[in-house]
Structure formats: structure tokens, C-alpha cells
Motif scaffolding. Structure first.
Motif, short mmCIF file in Angstrom:
data_model
loop_
_atom_site.label_atom_id
_atom_site.label_comp_id
_atom_site.label_asym_id
_atom_site.label_seq_id
_atom_site.Cartn_x
_atom_site.Cartn_y
_atom_site.Cartn_z
N SER A 67 14.93 50.44 28.20
CA SER A 67 15.59 51.69 28.59
C SER A 67 16.83 51.97 27.74
O SER A 67 17.23 53.13 27.57
CB SER A 67 16.01 51.62 30.06
N CYS A 68 17.45 50.94 27.17
CA CYS A 68 18.67 51.12 26.37
C CYS A 68 18.30 51.45 24.94
O CYS A 68 17.69 50.63 24.23
CB CYS A 68 19.53 49.85 26.41
N PRO A 126 19.90 61.09 25.80
CA PRO A 126 18.49 60.73 26.04
C PRO A 126 17.60 61.96 25.96
O PRO A 126 17.97 63.05 26.40
CB PRO A 126 18.53 60.14 27.45
N LYS A 151 12.71 58.63 22.44
CA LYS A 151 13.87 58.17 23.20
C LYS A 151 15.05 59.13 23.03
O LYS A 151 15.83 59.33 23.93
CB LYS A 151 14.28 56.77 22.75
N SER A 206 20.67 54.16 29.37
CA SER A 206 20.26 54.48 28.01
C SER A 206 21.31 54.10 26.98
O SER A 206 21.02 54.03 25.79
CB SER A 206 19.95 55.98 27.89
#
Length: 501
Positions: free
Chosen positions: A68-69, A210, A257, A145
């Protein structure tokens, strides 16, 4: 017991720095000896010390290693080599550069674009409250994120996402003509360097929001479908990336992303070759220092990097430009000894894009390494100014709009200096392997050196033929002279004796 006293004396120094003060050694000597701190007091002080460290802003969250990051602060080791490469020039996007003085000019225009976006949404029956709620529901996902603890309040973070997200969407909508705006009167579009700088700033790793925030605002406003967002983004950047429409169309459904990841995806090669090399016999890897960077090799001796372009030419490798607007610049192919490389139009935009893509691939845990592979490969080929001149002038593989040929060479060597690059997972692993295997054969280099010396150009070819012709003519003359001498000698032996007296 004496040992325990010595151990306790160290934490007491910490507690003195927190609570007690000592004015001078003489004052301390005049005071009666204080009792040793109890174990419970030591533990309490230690816990306070730990908790005080947690109050500092977290620069690398534990979640930074998760999928997610995807938005990272570039470390100083990268920034030191290219100080201006990762910092926005005209516009801040997201929290990392928010409020910086040199970015305030465009920051003021964001609110104008936000009003334009909200007016368009209202015409579709959507008010600002609906957009606000939609982004508020994403707050936790937004925070995950980023690699740093943002430290922003929920309200400020949501407002920032809406302001920056709507600004980006309005740029896309106006440039793609989905929304009509009198661009002749808008300074963002009439002053040439501003839009170009914004395009570059929107592809900086530290300057991202994001992608799901953009999609949410785009869909919730009922301005367009989620699938249209990629198309509009490609249209916005295509003036800086000269490719035909079919090149962009095949990436229309890609789930990115953020914007940097979206445009990076369009550069990935058509045929990926990611995995263990056929020659790999062990999963263990070893760090090997090469000319252009650090290579994680797949065996105990390391996988060598390839030679520079001019040295490969002397070893028999032929360079050919690959002309196809459908191909990515990363689509490099080796056929026998012919290395086919697509044309690279190298300028300031592409150089900034390369730097940030490499940083993204180095830090994002779920990323492949195609751009890093390409950069290391080109860094090997372009070892000095002569290599750039050869591929630019002789082979027409590079168009240099960046600076001098030496600056191009230094760029590729610098960008690949501190990257970690795994050959056995590179899509170019077969190219590295094939080039090295060909150049290892001594007779290939011997024959290539002979051809380079005598047949590299029409002039050397003519002079070589002239030399051969002179040698053959000399041999022919020598042969004729020898045959003539032998015939004369034979004729003298068979001649009749002279008559007697």
C-alpha cells in the motif's frame, strides 16, 4: 552487589539529564550522597525515555514495506548526486512540499481550478459535500500510501487531497478539451515554461497523491468514467513523450499507484523476461561492484557488466537502431552479435522522469526493476563522451537535447551509481549474458579488430585494397622475374656448343 551498583550508575546519568541538575563538581561533592535509585524508578525513567522518542515525527513508517505504501521521501544519498532532481519547481502535490515559498505562485491558482471543478460537478448534480465525504472515507488508505507520518489533521489532509486532486483533474480536462476553457487568457497555458514545468513536477516521486484519490474525485463528480482517466493523463503528457496514439492505447486499463507509476508503466518493455537466469545454479546472491553501479549477481564470482559501446564495437558487437513507434525505448534485443536499441530522445523531462522512476523502483516493495535495468545497461554503454558520440552521430541511437555528450555520459553513470540491481531478475538478463558470451571468444575480437582497422570506412577500405593490390602486383612481378631467370638459365644449359676451329 558492586557490579549491580556499576550497572545502575549509567541510567542515573540519563535521569540527571532529564530531571536533576548539577551546577559544578564542587557543589556535587558538598552535597550528601544521594541514595541509589530503585529498580522501579529506573524502569519508569526508561519507559519515559522510550515514549519521548515516539513523540518525534516518524520518517519511515512500519507500513513503508507494504504494498500500500507507494509515495516515498527520496533519501539524501540520492538527492546529493542530483540536488534538484526530486524537488518540484512550480507546483506542490501532496504533503511533502506543501507550503514551500517558491511554489506559492501556482498554489494560488489551485483554488481557481477547484472552483471550476466544483462548478462542473454541480452541473452534474453533485455538490462539494459529496466529494468531501468520498475523500474522507479514504483517509486511512491515503495515510498508508505515504512512507512518512504525515502529522496532518484529518481535516487538513482531506482538504489538501481535494485541492491537489481537482487541480490535476482540471489540467487533464482542459488539455484533453473535455472542458472548454479560454486558454488564450489563462497564464498556466499561455506562459510556455509553466505547463512544461508542471508536467515534470507531476512525475516526481515526492510530489504525488494516490491515484485512487484522482479516480474517486473523477467518478464521484460524474465528469467521466474511471477508464477515461488514464486516457486523459496520457494526452496530457504525450507532448513531452513523443509516441503515437496506439502506443498509449494499450495501457488504457492499467491500474496505477500514482501518476509516476502510470507513465512508468507505458515505458515497460513489450516482452518481459523476469526470473532466474538459465545459468543460475544457486538462489544465493552476492553484491558485486561494477563500473556503473552495484549488481546483485547470481553466482559466487559475480555477473560482469558489459563493456562500453566503443569497446564492444572492437569486440564485434554491431549496434543497430530499432525504428518502431510502437516499441518502448526499453525494447532492446540482441540477435547474434547485433544489438538493436530503440531511439532515445534525451532531454530534461526524460532525465527527471528516469531519476524518479529509478527511485520508485528502489523503494517500492512491489515494483519490478525494468527502468533500473535500462539505466544500468545504458550506463555501461555510455562510459565516456566518445561512446555517446558514437551512438549519437554514427548509429543515430541517441538524440541529445540534454547538454554536451559528456553530460549525457555523466548522467547515466551518476544515476546508476548507488542502485541495487539484480541481473538475474532483469528483463535484460539474456542481453547481458549474450553480449558477455560473444565478447569472451577471442577470435571474435581478433576478426572485429581487423575489420575495424581495414574496412571501417570507404577510405580505409580503399587504402587496404590498394595495399593488397600493391602486394599482389609485387608478388606477380617477383614471380615473373624468377620464372624469367629460370628460363634463361635453362636455355643456357641446352644451347649447342660453339663450332671448333
Amino acid at each position: 552487589m558492586a557490579d549491580k551498583t556499576e550497572i545502575i550508575s549509567s541510567p542515573s546519568d540519563i535521569m540527571l539529564t532529564v530531571g536533576e541538575t548539577v551546577s559544578s563538581p564542587s557543589d556535587k561533592a558538598s552535597l550528601p550522597p544521594s541514595p541509589l535509585p530503585t529498580e522501579s524508578y529506573i524502569i519508569s525513567a526508561f519507559r519515559n525515555y522510550l515514549s519521548s522518542g515516539c513523540k518525534e515525527p516518524v520518517l519511515l513508517l512500519e507500513s513503508a514495506g507494504q504494498e500500500s505504501c507507494c509515495i516515498f521521501r527520496v533519501p539524501e544519498s540520492f538527492v546529493a548526486m542530483n540536488p534538484e532532481a526530486y524537488k518540484p519547481k512550480v507546483v506542490s502535490i501532496g504533503p511533502y512540499h506543501y507550503g514551500e515559498n517558491h511554489l506559492k505562485m501556482i498554489q494560488q491558482h489551485k483554488f481557481r481550478f477547484l472552483h471550476l471543478f466544483l462548478d462542473k460537478a454541480k452541473k452534474n448534480g453533485v455538490d462539494e459535500l459529496a466529494l468531501l465525504k468520498a475523500v474522507m472515507d479514504l483517509e486511512e488508505e491515503i495515510r498508508k500510501s505515504y512512507s512518512e507520518d504525515l502529522g496532518e489533521s484529518s481535516e487538513k489532509l482531506v482538504y489538501m487531497m481535494i485541492l491537489d486532486g481537482c487541480f490535476i483533474l482540471m489540467l487533464f480536462l482542459i488539455v484533453s478539451r473535455t472542458i472548454d476553457l479560454s486558454e488564450e487568457k489563462d497564464p498556466i497555458f499561455t506562459i510556455p515554461w509553466i505547463l512544461s514545468s508542471i508536467q515534470s513536477d507531476l512525475l516526481l516521486l515526492e510530489n504525488q497523491v494516490p491515484f485512487f484519490v484522482l479516480q474517486t474525485l473523477f467518478v464521484e463528480s460524474k465528469i467521466g468514467l474511471s477508464s477515461d482517466l488514464n486516457r486523459m493523463a496520457f494526452h496530457f503528457f504525450k507532448s513531452s513523450i513523443d509516441k503515437q496514439g496506439s502506443y498509449w492505447e494499450k495501457h488504457r486499463d492499467f491500474k496505477a499507484k500514482h501518476l509516476l507509476d502510470l507513465i512508468r508503466e507505458t515505458f515497460l518493455p513489450n516482452i518481459r523476461s523476469v526470473g532466474e537466469s538459465e545459468t543460475t545454479s544457486s538462489p544465493h546472491v552476492q553484491l558485486h561492484e561494477g563500473n556503473s553501479g552495484k549488481v546483485l549477481s547470481s553466482d559466487s564470482t559475480g555477473v560482469p557488466l558489459i563493456l562500453s559501446a566503443k569497446r564492444l564495437r572492437l569486440q564485434g558487437i554491431k549496434f543497430r537502431p530499432r525504428r518502431s513507434e510502437e516499441d518502448s525505448i526499453l525494447d532492446i534485443i540482441l540477435k547474434k552479435n547485433r544489438l538493436q536499441i530503440p531511439l532515445l530522445r534525451f532531454d530534461g523531462f526524460i532525465s527527471s522522469f528516469f531519476l524518479n522512476c529509478v527511485a520508485f523502483e528502489q523503494f517500492y516493495t512491489d515494483s519490478s526493476n525494468e527502468l533500473t535495468s535500462y539505466i544500468v545497461f545504458m550506463g555501461c554503454l555510455l562510459n565516456d563522451e566518445e561512446d555517446v558520440t558514437f551512438l549519437r552521430n554514427d548509429k543515430l541511437i541517441i538524440e541529445n537535447h540534454f547538454g554536451s555528450n559528456n553530460e549525457v555520459s555523466e548522467f547515466f553513470k551518476t544515476i546508476s551509481k548507488d542502485v541495487v540491481f539484480e541481473v538475474h531478475t532483469s528483463y535484460l538478463k539474456d542481453v547481458f549474458k549474450g553480449v558477455n558470451e560473444y565478447t569472451k571468444r577471442w577470435y571474435n575480437g581478433l576478426w572485429a579488430g581487423f575489420r575495424h582497422t581495414h574496412f571501417e570506412s570507404p577510405w580505409t577500405c580503399l587504402s587496404s585494397f590498394a595495399v593488397v593490390f600493391v602486394i599482389l602486383l609485387t608478388m606477380l612481378q617477383s614471380t615473373v622475374a624468377i620464372l624469367s631467370f629460370l628460363n634463361d638459365k635453362k636455355g643456357d644449359g641446352n644451347a649447342a656448343p660453339p663450332p671448333g676451329p
